[in-house]
Design an enzyme around this catalytic site. Structure first.
Site, PDB file in Angstrom:
ATOM      1  N   HIS A   1       0.808  -1.232   0.000  1.00 49.53           N
ATOM      2  CA  HIS A   1       0.000   0.000   0.000  1.00 49.53           C
ATOM      3  C   HIS A   1       0.834   1.271   0.000  1.00 49.53           C
ATOM      4  CE1 HIS A   1      -0.168   1.346   4.387  1.00 49.53           C
ATOM      5  NE2 HIS A   1       0.357   0.150   4.533  1.00 49.53           N
TER       6      HIS A   1
ATOM      7  N   CYS B   1      -1.644  15.323  20.745  1.00 56.74           N
ATOM      8  CA  CYS B   1      -2.029  15.648  22.111  1.00 56.74           C
ATOM      9  C   CYS B   1      -2.369  14.346  22.842  1.00 56.74           C
ATOM     10  CB  CYS B   1      -3.218  16.586  22.082  1.00 56.74           C
ATOM     11  SG  CYS B   1      -3.546  17.275  23.680  1.00 56.74           S
TER      12      CYS B   1
HETATM   13  N1  PLP Z   1       7.520   0.417   8.544  1.00 54.00           N
HETATM   14  C1  PLP Z   1       7.418   1.652   8.037  1.00 54.00           C
HETATM   15  C2  PLP Z   1       8.657   2.471   7.874  1.00 54.00           C
HETATM   16  C3  PLP Z   1       6.188   2.172   7.681  1.00 54.00           C
HETATM   17  O1  PLP Z   1       6.084   3.416   7.204  1.00 54.00           O
HETATM   18  C4  PLP Z   1       5.034   1.359   7.849  1.00 54.00           C
HETATM   19  C5  PLP Z   1       3.683   1.885   7.539  1.00 54.00           C
HETATM   20  O2  PLP Z   1       3.379   3.026   7.804  1.00 54.00           O
HETATM   21  C6  PLP Z   1       5.182   0.064   8.364  1.00 54.00           C
HETATM   22  C7  PLP Z   1       6.436  -0.370   8.710  1.00 54.00           C
HETATM   23  C8  PLP Z   1       4.007  -0.858   8.544  1.00 54.00           C
HETATM   24  O3  PLP Z   1       3.584  -1.367   7.288  1.00 54.00           O
HETATM   25  P1  PLP Z   1       2.145  -2.063   7.161  1.00 54.00           P
HETATM   26  O4  PLP Z   1       1.144  -0.968   7.296  1.00 54.00           O
HETATM   27  O5  PLP Z   1       2.105  -2.675   5.795  1.00 54.00           O
HETATM   28  O6  PLP Z   1       2.068  -3.086   8.222  1.00 54.00           O
END
Ligand code: PLP
Length: 395
Positions: free
Chosen positions: A204, A328
């Site tokens: 995604h 917050c």
């Molecule tokens: N690691 C990083 C650097 C991310 O930006 C994200 C998602 O925001 C994730 C891990 C987690 O990925 P997922 O939403 O596919 O579990």
């Protein structure tokens, strides 16, 4: 519901719009081709072929072999699986080295490991979000099972020198995993010839669907699965495959490979124009994180004098989507762990916002954002955060 055509979406590090080519490719696997890829007849085997093609496409994007790709349910699972595997491989090695700026997918997992009898060393960063590689090397001990370091930071876009870190780990004979969830599809990656043992990605973040990811496991690296059961994914991840999503991830990877070079410079130019104009138009604005070793799509800015959650609310009223670097909690405004690790002054950390660009952004989005942001920030500079929540959406 707000229609997507009405919004200015500058939050591509949170998630991305599905590419229409991805939707087209995945839909038949939700309707006509519902066979089980493990079935021995043609109706199942054709689904297996579609998964194999997806594996080839992901491997092509990463510059590795198709057999080194394991499909998972998300980026978080990929990260968890890599670290868990390392801890299981040798019971005498219960130590993990990581950094202070990892995503919760790694950070919380490490906290759980520490509570469960393992030990974790967290290496800090400097004010620009960079690591001290000597400190990282010193953190590795004979008990270290794995070093896990993200490739690109999701909040600041700062890129870590993973190739050098992988070399340090190799020299010290420990495994190296990288959370490349923000870098895959945004920067060129060629794993052949690198000493990275494993790498996590998530569909995604590259215009694929939510709820599917992949783990690259180097063919020479031992691996113990996290999800145990059937023999899917060559015994590395059990469970009947999420076929449509895997097909979609394959297509998203193919689109990213085809678009990468051109998209990289277009998105960078858009981000740079946005950042330069905001800095010109909004006094007391600072860029957070190293501006050179940075993803081409990310701009993390602090607007001194405002609270970022109040700005988020006001931007939302103008249909401008971005992220706040502080929130917050229990009545106190708390900066994100990334900005705290960078030791930014509290006022600067509290005022930080992340803008992240992507394939479907246009120069018109930048123009609209450049109208909204200076007006909102100047308004917020003269009103209190509680008043901001009540302000009507007029700028
Ligand atoms: N690691 C990083 C650097 C991310 O930006 C994200 C998602 O925001 C994730 C891990 C987690 O990925 P997922 O939403 O596919 O579990």
């Amino acid at each position: 519901m707000i229609a997507s055509e009405q919004i200015i979406y500058l939050d591509n590090n949170a998630t991305t719009q599905l590419d229409p080519a991805v939707i087209e490719e995945m839909l038949p696997f939700l309707t006509d081709y519902y066979g089980n890829p493990s079935s021995g007849y043609t109706f199942g085997r054709q689904v297996r072929c579609a998964i194999d093609l997806a594996r080839e496409r992901v491997a092509a994007l990463l510059g590795c072999e198709p057999g080194e790709i394991v499909f998972t349910s998300c980026g978080t699972e990929s990260n968890n699986a890599a670290v868990n595997s390392a801890l299981q491989l040798d019971p005498n090695r219960r130590h993990v080295v990581t950094t202070a700026v990892e995503h919760s997918a790694t950070r919380r997992h490490c906290e759980t490991i520490a509570k469960g009898g393992g030990s974790v060393t967290v290496v800090g960063v400097n004010g620009e979000g960079n690591l001290d590689l000597d400190e990282l090397e010193r953190a590795i001990t004979p008990q270290t099972a794995i070093v896990t370091v993200m490739w690109a930071n999701n909040e600041t876009g700062v890129l870590f020198p993973v190739e050098k870190i992988a070399e340090i780990a190799r020299r010290k004979r420990v495994l190296f995993h990288t959370d490349a969830i923000q870098s895959v599809g945004k920067i060129p990656i060629r794993l052949i010839g690198m000493t990275i043992n494993s790498l996590a990605l998530s569909a995604h973040k590259l215009h694929g669907p939510k709820g599917v990811g992949a783990l690259y496991v180097n063919k020479r690296s031992a691996f113990k699965p996290l999800v145990i059961g059937g023999s899917q994914e060559n015994n590395r991840r059990a469970g009947t495959e999420n076929v449509a999503s895997i097909v979609a991830l394959g297509k998203a990877a193919e689109c990213a490979s085809a678009a990468l070079a051109e998209e990289n410079s277009r998105v960078r130019a858009m981000r740079d124009r946005f950042e330069t104009r905001v800095l010109e138009r909004v006094p007391n604005t600072f860029v957070n994180g190293d501006r050179t070793a940075r993803l081409p799509n990310t701009s993390n800015l602090s607007f001194i004098g405002i609270e970022s959650d109040a700005a988020l609310l006001m931007f939302d009223r103008h249909q401008l989507c971005c992220s706040a670097g502080s929130a917050c909690r229990t009545g106190l405004v708390e900066a994100s762990h990334v900005l705290r690790a960078m030791n930014l002054p509290a006022e600067r950390a509290r005022a930080s916002m992340r803008f992240s660009f992507g394939r479907f952004n246009t120069e018109a989005d930048v123009d609209k954002a450049l109208e909204i942001i200076p007006a909102v920030i100047s308004k917020l500079g003269v009103i209190s955060p509680s008043d901001a929540a009540r302000e009507p959406a007029t700028v």
